[in-house]
Design an enzyme around this catalytic site. Sequence first.
Site, PDB file in Angstrom:
ATOM      1  N   HIS A 180     -29.430-100.391  33.773  1.00  0.00           N
ATOM      2  CA  HIS A 180     -30.105-100.925  34.963  1.00  0.00           C
ATOM      3  C   HIS A 180     -31.611-100.682  34.963  1.00  0.00           C
ATOM      4  O   HIS A 180     -32.326-101.252  35.792  1.00  0.00           O
ATOM      5  CB  HIS A 180     -29.493-100.342  36.241  1.00  0.00           C
TER       6      HIS A 180
ATOM      7  N   HIS B 178     -36.995-101.625  36.585  1.00  0.00           N
ATOM      8  CA  HIS B 178     -35.748-101.302  37.294  1.00  0.00           C
ATOM      9  C   HIS B 178     -35.101-102.629  37.689  1.00  0.00           C
ATOM     10  O   HIS B 178     -35.590-103.327  38.574  1.00  0.00           O
ATOM     11  CB  HIS B 178     -36.047-100.454  38.524  1.00  0.00           C
TER      12      HIS B 178
END
Length: 161
Positions: free
Chosen positions: A68, A83
């Site tokens: 992620h 992110h």
Amino acid sequence: MFGLGKKKVNVGAVFAGRAVPVADIPDPVFSGGMLGEGFAVVPPAEETTLEVGSPVAGTVTRVFKTGHAFVVTSREGLDVLVHIGLETVELKGQGFTILVQQGEAVDMGTPIIRLDLAMVRQAGLNPITPVVFATKAQVSKVETTLGTVDAGDVVATVTLA
């Protein structure tokens, strides 16, 4: 005269979409600047998969095991955190395919993560992707060009401290 000789780093869009300021990220950790200055990219609504590319030429210094998030350190030494989505760590890696190894040299735009964007949206998560300069001491100034972007378009120019 100030700033002469300071290194500048161009930071590109990690995928095509709409580049927005960090203040527009609906998460106080990012919008409040706690993780540094930068921008975010919002993917187009019609996309179902994404290849998230490196924002700079440099070395992949961290890939989170869930896929992620990742950090690329530019050739000039700027640490750039990407992110992918908000709260996406909750997916425990589902929908994320890591395409590179930590320590690998990459160019701006080299695919780092393949994302099942449809899965992220079905889980009710926001796919907005912050791109921030997490080591604040490295950054003297950030200039951004926001709006519609293609992958690799320069969105920010960072003057190193």
